[in-house]
Design a protein around this motif. Structure first.
Motif, mmCIF file in Angstrom:
data_model
loop_
_atom_site.group_PDB
_atom_site.id
_atom_site.type_symbol
_atom_site.label_atom_id
_atom_site.label_comp_id
_atom_site.label_asym_id
_atom_site.label_seq_id
_atom_site.Cartn_x
_atom_site.Cartn_y
_atom_site.Cartn_z
ATOM 1 N N PHE A 124 0.856 -1.182 0.000
ATOM 2 C CA PHE A 124 0.000 0.000 0.000
ATOM 3 C C PHE A 124 0.896 1.236 0.000
ATOM 4 C CE2 PHE A 124 -2.313 -3.388 1.986
ATOM 5 C CZ PHE A 124 -3.601 -3.266 1.504
ATOM 6 N N ILE A 125 0.820 2.020 -1.061
ATOM 7 C CA ILE A 125 1.558 3.280 -1.123
ATOM 8 C C ILE A 125 0.550 4.393 -0.866
ATOM 9 C CG2 ILE A 125 2.925 4.849 -2.548
ATOM 10 C CD1 ILE A 125 3.903 2.404 -4.109
ATOM 11 N N ILE A 126 0.729 5.109 0.224
ATOM 12 C CA ILE A 126 -0.168 6.213 0.571
ATOM 13 C C ILE A 126 0.600 7.506 0.310
ATOM 14 C CG2 ILE A 126 -1.628 7.263 2.323
ATOM 15 C CD1 ILE A 126 -1.767 4.517 3.685
ATOM 16 N N ASP A 127 0.272 8.130 -0.810
ATOM 17 C CA ASP A 127 0.957 9.339 -1.260
ATOM 18 C C ASP A 127 0.330 10.564 -0.601
ATOM 19 O OD1 ASP A 127 2.903 10.648 -2.648
ATOM 20 O OD2 ASP A 127 1.884 10.592 -4.577
ATOM 21 N N GLU A 128 1.161 11.534 -0.280
ATOM 22 C CA GLU A 128 0.727 12.760 0.402
ATOM 23 C C GLU A 128 -0.019 12.426 1.700
ATOM 24 O OE1 GLU A 128 1.903 15.591 -0.426
ATOM 25 O OE2 GLU A 128 2.728 14.948 -2.343
ATOM 26 N N CYS A 129 0.535 11.492 2.467
ATOM 27 C CA CYS A 129 -0.132 11.004 3.676
ATOM 28 C C CYS A 129 -0.303 12.082 4.746
ATOM 29 C CB CYS A 129 0.583 9.786 4.230
ATOM 30 S SG CYS A 129 2.284 10.077 4.678
ATOM 31 N N HIS A 130 0.404 13.189 4.639
ATOM 32 C CA HIS A 130 0.222 14.278 5.603
ATOM 33 C C HIS A 130 -1.153 14.930 5.460
ATOM 34 C CE1 HIS A 130 1.634 16.399 2.003
ATOM 35 N NE2 HIS A 130 0.922 17.421 2.452
ATOM 36 N N MET A 131 -1.859 14.656 4.365
ATOM 37 C CA MET A 131 -3.172 15.251 4.115
ATOM 38 C C MET A 131 -4.321 14.510 4.818
ATOM 39 S SD MET A 131 -2.692 17.861 2.017
ATOM 40 C CE MET A 131 -4.154 18.126 1.044
ATOM 41 N N LEU A 132 -4.034 13.373 5.424
ATOM 42 C CA LEU A 132 -5.086 12.622 6.109
ATOM 43 C C LEU A 132 -5.640 13.417 7.283
ATOM 44 C CD1 LEU A 132 -3.439 9.078 6.218
ATOM 45 C CD2 LEU A 132 -5.294 9.837 4.720
ATOM 46 N N THR A 133 -6.934 13.268 7.524
ATOM 47 C CA THR A 133 -7.548 13.934 8.678
ATOM 48 C C THR A 133 -7.051 13.285 9.966
ATOM 49 O OG1 THR A 133 -9.436 12.431 8.739
ATOM 50 C CG2 THR A 133 -9.648 14.417 7.344
ATOM 51 N N LYS A 134 -7.308 13.936 11.082
ATOM 52 C CA LYS A 134 -6.895 13.401 12.383
ATOM 53 C C LYS A 134 -7.506 12.026 12.609
ATOM 54 C CE LYS A 134 -7.077 14.301 17.312
ATOM 55 N NZ LYS A 134 -7.654 15.096 18.383
ATOM 56 N N GLU A 135 -8.778 11.883 12.301
ATOM 57 C CA GLU A 135 -9.471 10.602 12.489
ATOM 58 C C GLU A 135 -8.888 9.530 11.576
ATOM 59 O OE1 GLU A 135 -11.820 13.964 13.851
ATOM 60 O OE2 GLU A 135 -11.032 13.544 11.870
ATOM 61 N N ALA A 136 -8.593 9.909 10.338
ATOM 62 C CA ALA A 136 -8.011 8.954 9.391
ATOM 63 C C ALA A 136 -6.617 8.529 9.852
ATOM 64 C CB ALA A 136 -7.958 9.562 7.994
ATOM 65 N N ASN A 137 -5.839 9.473 10.378
ATOM 66 C CA ASN A 137 -4.518 9.143 10.910
ATOM 67 C C ASN A 137 -4.612 8.146 12.048
ATOM 68 O OD1 ASN A 137 -2.039 10.344 9.821
ATOM 69 N ND2 ASN A 137 -3.146 12.264 10.047
ATOM 70 N N ASN A 138 -5.578 8.333 12.933
ATOM 71 C CA ASN A 138 -5.747 7.412 14.052
ATOM 72 C C ASN A 138 -6.138 6.025 13.569
ATOM 73 O OD1 ASN A 138 -5.015 9.237 16.039
ATOM 74 N ND2 ASN A 138 -7.086 10.040 16.232
ATOM 75 N N ALA A 139 -6.986 5.941 12.548
ATOM 76 C CA ALA A 139 -7.361 4.647 11.978
ATOM 77 C C ALA A 139 -6.159 3.994 11.303
ATOM 78 C CB ALA A 139 -8.514 4.820 10.990
ATOM 79 N N LEU A 140 -5.370 4.784 10.588
ATOM 80 C CA LEU A 140 -4.168 4.266 9.944
ATOM 81 C C LEU A 140 -3.174 3.785 10.996
ATOM 82 C CD1 LEU A 140 -2.357 3.775 7.472
ATOM 83 C CD2 LEU A 140 -1.633 6.164 7.645
ATOM 84 N N LEU A 141 -3.022 4.534 12.066
ATOM 85 C CA LEU A 141 -2.104 4.153 13.135
ATOM 86 C C LEU A 141 -2.463 2.785 13.690
ATOM 87 C CD1 LEU A 141 0.246 4.836 15.001
ATOM 88 C CD2 LEU A 141 -1.370 6.017 16.489
ATOM 89 N N LYS A 142 -3.729 2.537 13.913
ATOM 90 C CA LYS A 142 -4.177 1.239 14.425
ATOM 91 C C LYS A 142 -3.800 0.125 13.452
ATOM 92 C CE LYS A 142 -6.314 -1.172 17.510
ATOM 93 N NZ LYS A 142 -5.636 -1.470 18.743
ATOM 94 N N THR A 143 -3.948 0.390 12.163
ATOM 95 C CA THR A 143 -3.586 -0.595 11.144
ATOM 96 C C THR A 143 -2.076 -0.817 11.126
ATOM 97 O OG1 THR A 143 -5.490 0.101 9.826
ATOM 98 C CG2 THR A 143 -3.786 -1.142 8.693
ATOM 99 N N LEU A 144 -1.297 0.253 11.273
ATOM 100 C CA LEU A 144 0.155 0.135 11.278
ATOM 101 C C LEU A 144 0.669 -0.608 12.512
ATOM 102 C CD1 LEU A 144 1.225 3.685 10.033
ATOM 103 C CD2 LEU A 144 1.347 1.540 8.763
ATOM 104 N N GLU A 145 -0.061 -0.494 13.619
ATOM 105 C CA GLU A 145 0.350 -1.158 14.849
ATOM 106 C C GLU A 145 0.145 -2.662 14.794
ATOM 107 O OE1 GLU A 145 -1.991 0.952 17.722
ATOM 108 O OE2 GLU A 145 -0.387 2.364 18.161
#
Length: 168
Positions: A124-145
């Motif tokens: 999964f390549i997530i380009d311009e990942c700094h553009m994710l919303t706070k909620e999306a970042n938290n969901a992504l963090l859970k997936t990364l963990e």
């Protein structure tokens, strides 16, 4: 078919990458030794090869003809050809500037549990990942963990200072 220059002349091997010698060395050593991480963060200005390196990583780890201890993709097998042509079902590129919400990250979390269709890894390549919303970042963090063993994430950003520290 007309292609943008950066797509037409995109490097197809690590040896063709210019100006990123340290990153190439780190990635190729990891691939050659079989020490692949589940997530990578590439940061830098536009046009420095973040997405290209992510695609090369995906190609190398999924290359069907790459020998143990080697790192270069063959560019001949079915997996390499599909990635080169941009139609690999196991390489998912997400533009976070357009898909930046919690729903997109929930869909990613749901889709990640499925094993790759043809390849060893689903990348999964997530380009311009700094553009994710706070909620999306938290969901992504859970997936990364808690990623499945078949998933590799490449987060690419031009503005690393806008990313949440827990992901960095």
């Amino acid at each position: 078919m007309n292609l943008a220059l950066y797509r037409k002349y995109r490097p197809r091997t690590f040896a063709e990458i210019v100006g990123q010698e340290y990153i190439v060395k780190i990635l190729t050593n990891a691939i050659a030794s079989g020490m692949i991480s589940h997530a990578y963060l590439f940061a830098g200005p536009r046009g420095t090869g973040k997405t290209t390196l992510g695609r090369l990583l995906a190609k190398a780890v999924n290359c069907q003809k790459r020998k143990e201890g080697d790192y270069e993709p063959c560019n001949e097998c079915e997996s390499c050809q599909e990635i080169n042509q941009g139609n690999s079902i196991d390489l998912i590129e997400i533009d976070a500037a357009s898909n930046r919400g919690i729903d997109e990250m929930r869909n990613l979390k749901e889709g990640i549990r499925f094993v790759p269709t043809k390849s060893k890894y689903k990348v999964f390549i997530i380009d311009e990942c700094h553009m994710l919303t706070k909620e999306a970042n938290n969901a992504l963090l859970k997936t990364l963990e808690e990623p499945p063993a078949h998933a590799i994430f490449v987060l690419a950003t031009t503005e690393i200072h806008k990313m949440i520290p827990t992901i960095i």
